[in-house]
Design a protein around this motif. Structure first.
Motif, mmCIF file in Angstrom:
data_model
loop_
_atom_site.group_PDB
_atom_site.id
_atom_site.type_symbol
_atom_site.label_atom_id
_atom_site.label_comp_id
_atom_site.label_asym_id
_atom_site.label_seq_id
_atom_site.Cartn_x
_atom_site.Cartn_y
_atom_site.Cartn_z
ATOM 1 N N VAL A 171 4.467 -8.200 -14.498
ATOM 2 C CA VAL A 171 3.670 -8.214 -15.731
ATOM 3 C C VAL A 171 3.614 -9.603 -16.355
ATOM 4 N N PRO A 172 4.725 -10.347 -16.457
ATOM 5 C CA PRO A 172 4.632 -11.687 -17.054
ATOM 6 C C PRO A 172 3.692 -12.611 -16.289
ATOM 7 N N LEU A 173 3.652 -12.479 -14.971
ATOM 8 C CA LEU A 173 2.763 -13.322 -14.174
ATOM 9 C C LEU A 173 1.306 -12.943 -14.427
ATOM 10 N N ARG A 174 1.019 -11.663 -14.512
ATOM 11 C CA ARG A 174 -0.331 -11.219 -14.833
ATOM 12 C C ARG A 174 -0.738 -11.718 -16.216
ATOM 13 N N GLU A 175 0.177 -11.678 -17.150
ATOM 14 C CA GLU A 175 -0.130 -12.140 -18.506
ATOM 15 C C GLU A 175 -0.410 -13.638 -18.519
ATOM 16 N N ARG A 176 0.331 -14.407 -17.727
ATOM 17 C CA ARG A 176 0.071 -15.852 -17.645
ATOM 18 C C ARG A 176 -1.331 -16.112 -17.103
ATOM 19 N N ALA A 177 -1.700 -15.378 -16.071
ATOM 20 C CA ALA A 177 -3.027 -15.555 -15.476
ATOM 21 C C ALA A 177 -4.122 -15.174 -16.474
ATOM 22 N N ASP A 178 -3.931 -14.064 -17.171
ATOM 23 C CA ASP A 178 -4.915 -13.631 -18.159
ATOM 24 C C ASP A 178 -5.070 -14.676 -19.263
ATOM 25 N N ALA A 179 -3.946 -15.217 -19.729
ATOM 26 C CA ALA A 179 -3.986 -16.204 -20.803
ATOM 27 C C ALA A 179 -4.689 -17.480 -20.368
ATOM 28 N N ALA A 180 -4.620 -17.785 -19.064
ATOM 29 C CA ALA A 180 -5.264 -18.990 -18.536
ATOM 30 C C ALA A 180 -6.746 -18.775 -18.256
ATOM 31 N N GLY A 181 -7.221 -17.545 -18.435
ATOM 32 C CA GLY A 181 -8.631 -17.259 -18.197
ATOM 33 C C GLY A 181 -8.975 -17.013 -16.745
ATOM 34 N N ILE A 182 -7.985 -16.591 -15.951
ATOM 35 C CA ILE A 182 -8.199 -16.325 -14.525
ATOM 36 C C ILE A 182 -8.501 -14.840 -14.336
ATOM 37 N N ALA A 183 -9.561 -14.551 -13.605
ATOM 38 C CA ALA A 183 -9.996 -13.170 -13.380
ATOM 39 C C ALA A 183 -9.208 -12.575 -12.219
ATOM 40 N N VAL A 184 -8.099 -11.942 -12.524
ATOM 41 C CA VAL A 184 -7.203 -11.378 -11.517
ATOM 42 C C VAL A 184 -7.473 -9.891 -11.339
ATOM 43 N N THR A 185 -7.493 -9.447 -10.092
ATOM 44 C CA THR A 185 -7.533 -8.025 -9.767
ATOM 45 C C THR A 185 -6.302 -7.701 -8.926
ATOM 46 N N ARG A 186 -5.511 -6.758 -9.385
ATOM 47 C CA ARG A 186 -4.319 -6.322 -8.647
ATOM 48 C C ARG A 186 -4.750 -5.329 -7.574
ATOM 49 N N THR A 187 -4.382 -5.588 -6.333
ATOM 50 C CA THR A 187 -4.782 -4.703 -5.249
ATOM 51 C C THR A 187 -3.571 -3.949 -4.699
ATOM 52 N N TYR A 188 -3.844 -2.745 -4.180
ATOM 53 C CA TYR A 188 -2.806 -1.937 -3.553
ATOM 54 C C TYR A 188 -3.347 -1.362 -2.256
ATOM 55 N N GLY A 189 -2.568 -1.480 -1.212
ATOM 56 C CA GLY A 189 -2.931 -0.948 0.097
ATOM 57 C C GLY A 189 -1.970 -1.495 1.131
ATOM 58 N N SER A 190 -2.302 -1.307 2.380
ATOM 59 C CA SER A 190 -1.429 -1.755 3.466
ATOM 60 C C SER A 190 -2.264 -1.932 4.721
ATOM 61 N N SER A 191 -1.626 -2.373 5.785
ATOM 62 C CA SER A 191 -2.348 -2.497 7.058
ATOM 63 C C SER A 191 -2.945 -1.159 7.462
ATOM 64 N N GLU A 192 -2.242 -0.067 7.154
ATOM 65 C CA GLU A 192 -2.701 1.267 7.542
ATOM 66 C C GLU A 192 -3.960 1.714 6.794
ATOM 67 N N THR A 193 -4.303 1.012 5.713
ATOM 68 C CA THR A 193 -5.513 1.340 4.948
ATOM 69 C C THR A 193 -6.525 0.196 5.001
ATOM 70 N N SER A 194 -6.433 -0.643 6.033
ATOM 71 C CA SER A 194 -7.283 -1.831 6.156
ATOM 72 C C SER A 194 -7.115 -2.753 4.958
ATOM 73 N N GLY A 195 -5.907 -2.804 4.421
ATOM 74 C CA GLY A 195 -5.622 -3.671 3.286
ATOM 75 C C GLY A 195 -5.842 -2.958 1.973
ATOM 76 N N GLY A 196 -6.058 -3.750 0.925
ATOM 77 C CA GLY A 196 -6.201 -3.205 -0.419
ATOM 78 C C GLY A 196 -7.339 -2.214 -0.527
ATOM 79 N N CYS A 197 -7.032 -1.012 -1.024
ATOM 80 C CA CYS A 197 -8.065 0.015 -1.191
ATOM 81 C C CYS A 197 -8.038 0.619 -2.580
ATOM 82 N N VAL A 198 -7.156 0.101 -3.431
ATOM 83 C CA VAL A 198 -7.090 0.496 -4.838
ATOM 84 C C VAL A 198 -7.051 -0.791 -5.649
ATOM 85 N N TYR A 199 -8.023 -0.986 -6.533
ATOM 86 C CA TYR A 199 -8.132 -2.210 -7.332
ATOM 87 C C TYR A 199 -7.811 -1.896 -8.792
ATOM 88 N N ASP A 200 -6.785 -2.549 -9.307
ATOM 89 C CA ASP A 200 -6.350 -2.318 -10.688
ATOM 90 C C ASP A 200 -6.196 -0.828 -10.973
#
Length: 362
Positions: A171-200
């Motif tokens: 969370v602190p790292l996400r907050e730093r990115a948000d404060a800097a104006g960086i458009a971050v999307t947190r992804t969740y997934g694995s090799s078994e799901t062809s990588g990230g398949c859930v965004y934020d």
């Protein structure tokens, strides 16, 4: 059957992947291995070896249809095609996804140079991008490196979207990115799901998510065919139910409204003096109280059975974090600390938990 060949990480990966997606030889990006079969099912275009961050690596077989479905769903979620900056190794699914998305978008990816990721190399690579719609994919450690450098931080603000995955985003790292104006999307997934398949916390188009007995399970067009050469594990992790195939992630999660929140791993709970302790919960509290790089593993203990061991960097006082952990989780969750100059990482940027586990009892 389709021929399977090994491709060495480097410039030839992109054309080899493009050919594999078009029906050519299937590929595995990495070093040649004598136990690699010469051919795979006709559906398989790519074989990815997992990082082995918590155990023995596995070979995940992915169809072209799954990879292309993942790229299309990602593009839809991001709102536009564009040019990608490749900052991750191409023998991991996240790096290969950057190339697949580039192939689908018809754009040329720009590669961060050098054997090790640095802020300077990232900035230099970004200067070579030619399309205003810019995207990149990072792991949290890379994002932290860039946020520590003013020039790299400024460069990141010019990206339409920065995907961050591979492990939990503190969370602190996400907050730093948000404060800097960086458009971050947190992804969740694995090799078994062809990588990230859930965004934020929101599944991509076509992806289904359910939580069964606390375990997150995923279904949809991005799922792998299974594990190469391991039918028993494939049957265990890819289960058929309600007319669908579901991948059992071994992650725990809950729904917060319409968003999925990942809590940890099913196997990250220890029992200390008869009390269950979630290592992920201890780790999250350390991240929130001055130790954003902390990694927590379990160690055997003659008196308590098992205890949490926290690997941290820096010389910050651990007292406030320990007090917060005890208040939230109880005395059994109080970790023993191991300090070092840096947390050992895998080439993917994930913490090397296997190495840390070996050193936890020292």
């Amino acid at each position: 059957m389709r021929a399977l060949r090994t491709v060495t990480p480097g410039p030839e990966v992109l054309p080899a992947l493009r050919a594999a997606l078009a029906g050519g030889d299937a590929i595995l990006v990495g070093s040649p291995s004598p136990d690699l079969p010469a051919a795979v099912s006709q559906r398989v275009a790519l074989v990815v070896e997992t990082s082995g961050s918590t155990g023995t690596p596995k070979r995940v077989a992915l169809a072209a249809d799954a990879l292309l479905a993942s790229a299309a769903a990602s593009e839809s979620a991001l709102g536009a095609p564009g040019q990608w900056l490749l900052a991750l190794p191409t023998h991991y699914i996240a790096g290969l996804n950057v190339l697949t998305r580039s192939i689908c978008a018809g754009t040329e990816p720009v590669v961060v140079a050098g054997p090790h990721f640095t802020a300077d190399a990232f900035v230099e690579a970004a200067r070579r991008m030619t399309i205003p719609e810019r995207f990149t994919s990072l792991v949290p450690a890379q994002l932290a490196t860039l946020l520590d450098d003013p020039a790299a931080t400024a460069t990141l603000t010019r990206f339409r979207r920065v995907l961050v995955g591979g492990q939990a985003l503190p969370v602190p790292l996400r907050e730093r990115a948000d404060a800097a104006g960086i458009a971050v999307t947190r992804t969740y997934g694995s090799s078994e799901t062809s990588g990230g398949c859930v965004y934020d916390g929101v599944p991509l188009a076509g992806v289904s998510v359910r939580v069964v007995a606390g375990e997150v399970q995923l279904a949809g067009p991005t799922l792998a065919e299974g594990y190469l050469g391991d039918e028993a594990l494939t049957a265990e992790r890819f289960v058929h139910d309600e007319g669908m195939t579901w991948f059992r992630t071994a992650d725990t999660g809950t729904w917060h409204g319409t968003r999925l929140a990942i809590a940890g791993r099913l196997d990250d709970v220890l029992i200390s003096g008869g009390v269950k302790v979630s290592l992920a919960a201890v780790e999250r509290l350390l991240h929130a109280h001055g130790f954003p790089e902390a990694v927590v593993v379990k160690a055997a203990d003659a008196r308590w059975g098992e205890v949490p061991v926290a690997f941290v960097t820096g010389e910050h006082d651990t007292g406030p974090a320990t007090a917060a952990i005890e208040a939230a989780l109880g005395a059994a969750a109080r970790p023993r600390f191991r300090r070092g100059s840096a947390i050992p990482l895998l080439p993917s940027g994930k913490p090397d938990r296997v190495s840390l586990q070996r050193n936890a009892g020292g």
